[in-house]
Design an enzyme around this catalytic site. Structure first.
Site, PDB file in Angstrom:
ATOM      1  N   ARG A  67       5.453  36.324  -5.964  1.00 43.41           N
ATOM      2  CA  ARG A  67       5.688  34.925  -5.636  1.00 43.41           C
ATOM      3  C   ARG A  67       4.690  34.030  -6.371  1.00 43.41           C
ATOM      4  O   ARG A  67       3.487  34.280  -6.344  1.00 43.41           O
ATOM      5  CB  ARG A  67       5.583  34.705  -4.127  1.00 43.41           C
ATOM      6  CG  ARG A  67       6.724  35.349  -3.352  1.00 43.41           C
ATOM      7  CD  ARG A  67       6.566  35.176  -1.864  1.00 43.41           C
ATOM      8  NE  ARG A  67       5.430  35.933  -1.350  1.00 43.41           N
ATOM      9  CZ  ARG A  67       5.114  36.013  -0.056  1.00 43.41           C
ATOM     10  NH1 ARG A  67       5.844  35.373   0.842  1.00 43.41           N
ATOM     11  NH2 ARG A  67       4.080  36.727   0.334  1.00 43.41           N
ATOM     12  N   ASP A  69       3.086  30.083  -7.331  1.00 48.22           N
ATOM     13  CA  ASP A  69       2.799  28.796  -6.694  1.00 48.22           C
ATOM     14  C   ASP A  69       3.482  27.653  -7.434  1.00 48.22           C
ATOM     15  O   ASP A  69       4.020  27.830  -8.534  1.00 48.22           O
ATOM     16  CB  ASP A  69       1.290  28.549  -6.680  1.00 48.22           C
ATOM     17  CG  ASP A  69       0.532  29.591  -5.892  1.00 48.22           C
ATOM     18  OD1 ASP A  69       1.109  30.144  -4.946  1.00 48.22           O
ATOM     19  OD2 ASP A  69      -0.639  29.848  -6.236  1.00 48.22           O
ATOM     20  N   ARG A 214      -6.161  31.899 -11.587  1.00 43.53           N
ATOM     21  CA  ARG A 214      -6.680  30.553 -11.821  1.00 43.53           C
ATOM     22  C   ARG A 214      -8.172  30.483 -11.550  1.00 43.53           C
ATOM     23  O   ARG A 214      -8.903  29.726 -12.215  1.00 43.53           O
ATOM     24  CB  ARG A 214      -5.909  29.550 -10.958  1.00 43.53           C
ATOM     25  CG  ARG A 214      -4.458  29.392 -11.388  1.00 43.53           C
ATOM     26  CD  ARG A 214      -3.624  28.635 -10.374  1.00 43.53           C
ATOM     27  NE  ARG A 214      -4.115  27.290 -10.161  1.00 43.53           N
ATOM     28  CZ  ARG A 214      -3.647  26.464  -9.222  1.00 43.53           C
ATOM     29  NH1 ARG A 214      -2.667  26.867  -8.408  1.00 43.53           N
ATOM     30  NH2 ARG A 214      -4.150  25.247  -9.089  1.00 43.53           N
TER      31      ARG A 214
END
Length: 283
Positions: A67, A69, A214
């Site tokens: 999944r 973001d 990230r």
């Protein structure tokens, strides 16, 4: 892959066929992968399920390999879904892509053994993080690349990244609201390379924590700028404290690019894309 008698599930005299598919999408157009029950923002999952349901003429629910973001892109997202509908791969492709909104495309689909699971069957996942490294920001692809105006030393970034290889507690590199039961993950490969004005961080692991890539980018970029020493990435890892880490880098430069499965499933999900940084373009 053609199905045989072992590749269908018979439930209450209704034959259910499992299909696997590969999807690519421009994440800036959507509010992440997962369908939102109480929010009107468009999501990748909702768009795919609606398009597949129209072609199948019945409700379809999809499961993905990883999944993503809001704002995160994918060139090789793998999904699976079960259906009573029997369609040729070409018909699935043409029909589903007709109903999908701009920014999402079905690239491959095939019937597959019922034991295949897009999420739990994956042995590794690969991401790429792309940084446009130039003093003046880009006008094109502004939502597909992260901009850094300060010169980056990709060699220092690559050296620093090697301290993250292997099985570790990545508490320092996950978001504070990450819901994973364990912070332990295994990074199987990590590299930093430059293609002209684009610096690419590439990471393969058995699985990832929330914002892990990230946050890795947010640590490697100050090292590349010379603001932090090469050892900083490893020191943060050992401290197991997210509060001591760097900033979370923007989502714009992040791409889900590949998944690995056991060979018997023959999923063509090797890492590729985004195409504008493929090595052959830079020779």
């Amino acid at each position: 892959m053609q199905i045989d008698s072992k590749e269908v599930v018979n439930t209450q005299d209704k034959v259910i066929v499992r299909n696997a598919a590969i999807v690519e999408y421009h994440g800036a157009h959507f509010h992440g992968w997962q369908r939102q029950k109480h929010h009107p923002e468009p999501t990748i999952q909702a768009a795919l399920e609606e398009a597949l349901s129209r072609v199948a003429n019945e409700p379809i629910a999809v499961t993905c390999a990883g999944r993503t973001d809001a704002g995160v892109h994918a060139s090789t997202q793998v999904i699976h879904f079960d259906t009573h509908a029997i369609r040729r791969p070409h018909n699935w492709m043409m029909g589903v892509n007709t109903y999908l909104p701009d920014g999402i495309a079905l690239r491959w689909i095939s019937e597959i053994d019922a034991s295949f699971h897009a999420r739990f069957g994956a042995t590794s996942r690969r991401y790429r993080y792309l940084i446009f490294n130039k003093e003046i920001k880009q006008g094109l692809m502004h939502d597909q690349l992260t901009w850094c105006k300060f010169p980056l030393d990709e060699h220092k970034m690559h050296e620093a990244a090697q301290s993250l290889l292997g099985k570790h507690d990545f508490t320092s590199y996950r978001a504070k609201d990450c819901q994973a039961k364990s912070p332990v993950r295994t990074i199987q490969d990590i590299s930093v390379r430059r293609y002209g004005d684009i610096v690419m961080i590439e990471v393969q692991a058995n699985a990832f924590l929330y914002h892990m890539i990230r946050n890795i980018a947010g640590v490697l970029m100050p090292i590349g700028m010379g603001r932090k020493p090469i050892e900083w990435s490893g020191e943060l890892l050992a401290q197991k404290n997210r509060a001591l880490g760097g900033v979370t880098a923007p989502s714009a430069g992040l791409y889900f690019v590949g998944v690995e499965y056991p060979a018997e499933f023959a999923i063509p999900s090797h890492a590729w894309g985004p195409v504008f940084v493929e090595p052959w373009l830079c020779k």
